[in-house]
Design an enzyme around this catalytic site. Structure first.
Site, PDB file in Angstrom:
ATOM      1  CE1 TYR A   1      -2.015  -5.829   1.713  1.00 38.48           C
ATOM      2  CE2 TYR A   1      -4.073  -6.775   1.214  1.00 38.48           C
ATOM      3  CZ  TYR A   1      -3.421  -6.028   2.120  1.00 38.48           C
ATOM      4  OH  TYR A   1      -3.971  -5.882   3.118  1.00 38.48           O
TER       5      TYR A   1
ATOM      6  CE  LYS B   1      -1.780  -7.821   4.741  1.00 37.63           C
ATOM      7  NZ  LYS B   1      -1.086  -7.002   6.059  1.00 37.63           N
TER       8      LYS B   1
HETATM    9  N1  LIG Z   1      -7.938  -1.109   4.364  1.00 41.25           N
HETATM   10  C1  LIG Z   1      -8.042  -2.452   3.880  1.00 41.25           C
HETATM   11  O1  LIG Z   1      -9.019  -2.361   3.034  1.00 41.25           O
HETATM   12  C2  LIG Z   1      -7.511  -3.295   4.665  1.00 41.25           C
HETATM   13  C3  LIG Z   1      -8.134  -4.677   4.344  1.00 41.25           C
HETATM   14  C4  LIG Z   1      -7.471  -5.740   4.761  1.00 41.25           C
HETATM   15  C5  LIG Z   1      -6.283  -5.556   5.533  1.00 41.25           C
HETATM   16  N2  LIG Z   1      -5.789  -4.478   5.622  1.00 41.25           N
HETATM   17  C6  LIG Z   1      -4.563  -4.387   6.609  1.00 41.25           C
HETATM   18  O2  LIG Z   1      -4.731  -3.514   7.623  1.00 41.25           O
HETATM   19  C7  LIG Z   1      -3.379  -3.178   8.127  1.00 41.25           C
HETATM   20  C8  LIG Z   1      -3.679  -1.662   8.431  1.00 41.25           C
HETATM   21  O3  LIG Z   1      -3.866  -0.935   7.202  1.00 41.25           O
HETATM   22  P1  LIG Z   1      -4.832   0.248   7.363  1.00 41.25           P
HETATM   23  O4  LIG Z   1      -6.062  -0.097   6.284  1.00 41.25           O
HETATM   24  O5  LIG Z   1      -5.227   0.836   8.733  1.00 41.25           O
HETATM   25  O6  LIG Z   1      -4.048   1.112   6.511  1.00 41.25           O
HETATM   26  P2  LIG Z   1      -3.480   2.672   6.861  1.00 41.25           P
HETATM   27  O7  LIG Z   1      -2.736   3.027   5.611  1.00 41.25           O
HETATM   28  O8  LIG Z   1      -4.424   3.689   7.463  1.00 41.25           O
HETATM   29  O9  LIG Z   1      -2.620   2.295   8.020  1.00 41.25           O
HETATM   30  C9  LIG Z   1      -1.175   1.539   7.691  1.00 41.25           C
HETATM   31  C10 LIG Z   1      -0.310   1.944   8.833  1.00 41.25           C
HETATM   32  O10 LIG Z   1       0.779   1.464   8.604  1.00 41.25           O
HETATM   33  C11 LIG Z   1       2.138   2.283   8.814  1.00 41.25           C
HETATM   34  N3  LIG Z   1       3.150   1.544   8.400  1.00 41.25           N
HETATM   35  C12 LIG Z   1       3.655   1.430   6.999  1.00 41.25           C
HETATM   36  N4  LIG Z   1       4.912   0.722   6.822  1.00 41.25           N
HETATM   37  C13 LIG Z   1       5.349   0.675   8.117  1.00 41.25           C
HETATM   38  C14 LIG Z   1       6.681   0.320   8.625  1.00 41.25           C
HETATM   39  N5  LIG Z   1       7.562  -0.289   7.693  1.00 41.25           N
HETATM   40  N6  LIG Z   1       6.613   0.407   9.878  1.00 41.25           N
HETATM   41  C15 LIG Z   1       5.811   1.148  10.663  1.00 41.25           C
HETATM   42  N7  LIG Z   1       4.582   1.552  10.199  1.00 41.25           N
HETATM   43  C16 LIG Z   1       4.323   1.292   8.944  1.00 41.25           C
HETATM   44  C17 LIG Z   1       1.873   3.530   7.851  1.00 41.25           C
HETATM   45  O11 LIG Z   1       2.376   4.684   8.103  1.00 41.25           O
HETATM   46  C18 LIG Z   1       0.288   3.543   8.283  1.00 41.25           C
HETATM   47  O12 LIG Z   1      -0.075   4.458   9.416  1.00 41.25           O
HETATM   48  C19 LIG Z   1      -2.303  -3.452   7.004  1.00 41.25           C
HETATM   49  O13 LIG Z   1      -1.436  -4.471   7.306  1.00 41.25           O
HETATM   50  C20 LIG Z   1      -3.284  -3.637   5.919  1.00 41.25           C
HETATM   51  O14 LIG Z   1      -2.698  -4.505   5.021  1.00 41.25           O
HETATM   52  C21 LIG Z   1      -6.253  -3.228   5.215  1.00 41.25           C
END
Ligand SMILES: NC(=O)c1ccc[n+]([C@@H]2O[C@H](COP(=O)([O-])OP(=O)(O)OC[C@H]3O[C@@H](n4cnc5c(N)ncnc54)[C@H](O)[C@@H]3O)[C@@H](O)[C@H]2O)c1
Length: 253
Positions: A155, A159
């Site tokens: 992961y 990123k």
């Molecule tokens: N939650 C954390 O701790 C965190 C920290 C840093 C970065 N992020 C990043 O933030 C972003 C959003 O994640 P989140 O935390 O809101 O999680 P989340 O799981 O709530 O949302 C992620 C969304 O992406 C959608 N998704 C996944 N694969 C997909 C695809 N192939 N096509 C279209 N949609 C797709 C999922 O259905 C989901 O609705 C991600 O890129 C994640 O890596 C999250």
């Protein structure tokens, strides 16, 4: 309103950071295309925005497919005549595992969504923005790109790739007045959070362990990222491009 008259596409808009950003951008006057593989979630965010008096439409889209990314851009332009913001936010996490236990299929999945999916979004959105001589391409990267935790190497690598992509793209599109910025959130309260901790649900032990690594003493709420995305998409950030913004309570110091 900071985004009055603007049109934004948000991938991963059905949940977590994407949903909060869709709501926040709509509240600032933007019309939103909410894209996600989760159609039910997409519909409920559209309804939430409409109930608050905003405008949004939902589209089922898998960001790993070029045709789906192109369809998002075409729909935004066909419906509202312009595209100002593409927020490449959809992503998948990695279950906390050491590298020798990561199956190749898991590697492929993470890279396909978190790297190729963002790259395809750029391929679809940037031509329209370059033509219009305006636009902002935002990416959700992660503090994992800068300060990884043990057990999240694949992961973190994905990123890191999009942080570099943001810099490279920013140079390419700057002559056309288009900006590209990567946002690096620290652990955020969304459905993804327990996976990073190697748990089915966030528990007191996992939360305390993560909070102890953040100087400000808490994790992000999705709205912390949403407010940052609104700022970056707006003209207030007119001189910000090619950089990464850490929204991390000091975690990367
Ligand atoms: N939650 C954390 O701790 C965190 C920290 C840093 C970065 N992020 C990043 O933030 C972003 C959003 O994640 P989140 O935390 O809101 O999680 P989340 O799981 O709530 O949302 C992620 C969304 O992406 C959608 N998704 C996944 N694969 C997909 C695809 N192939 N096509 C279209 N949609 C797709 C999922 O259905 C989901 O609705 C991600 O890129 C994640 O890596 C999250």
């Amino acid at each position: 309103m900071k985004l009055d008259g603007r049109v934004a596409i948000i991938t991963g808009g059905a949940s977590g950071i994407g949903a909060a950003t869709a709501v926040a951008m709509a509240a600032e006057g933007a019309r939103i295309v909410i894209a996600d593989v989760n159609e039910a979630g997409t519909k409920s965010v559209v309804e939430r925005i409409e109930r608050a008096g905003g405008q949004a439409l939902g589209m089922a889209a898998d960001i790993t497919r070029m045709a789906d990314n192109q369809a998002l851009v075409d729909r935004a332009v066909a419906t509202w005549g312009r595209l100002d913001v593409f927020y490449a936010n959809a992503g998948v996490p990695q279950w906390k595992t050491e590298v020798e236990q990561v199956e190749e299929a898991i590697y492929d999945r993470i890279m396909n969504v978190n790297v190729k999916g963002v790259w395809l979004g750029a391929r679809a959105a940037l031509p329209a923005m370059k033509k219009a001589k305006r636009g902002v391409f935002l990416i959700t990267a992660s503090t994992a790109a800068i300060r990884p935790r043990p057990g999240g190497q694949t992961y973190a690598m994905s990123k890191g790739a999009v942080v570099t992509l943001a810099k490279a793209l920013a140079l390419e599109v700057a002559p056309d007045g288009v900006r590209v910025v990567a946002i690096c959130p620290v652990a955020t309260h969304t459905p993804m959070l327990p996976t990073f901790m190697g748990k089915r649900e966030v528990d007191a032990e996992g939360l305390a362990r993560y909070e102890a690594t953040v100087p400000l003493g808490r994790l992000n709420q999705p709205e912390d990222i949403a407010r940052t995305a609104v700022f970056l998409a707006s003209d207030d950030a007119a001189m910000i491009t090619g950089t990464t913004i850490e929204v991390d309570g000091g975690r990367c110091i």
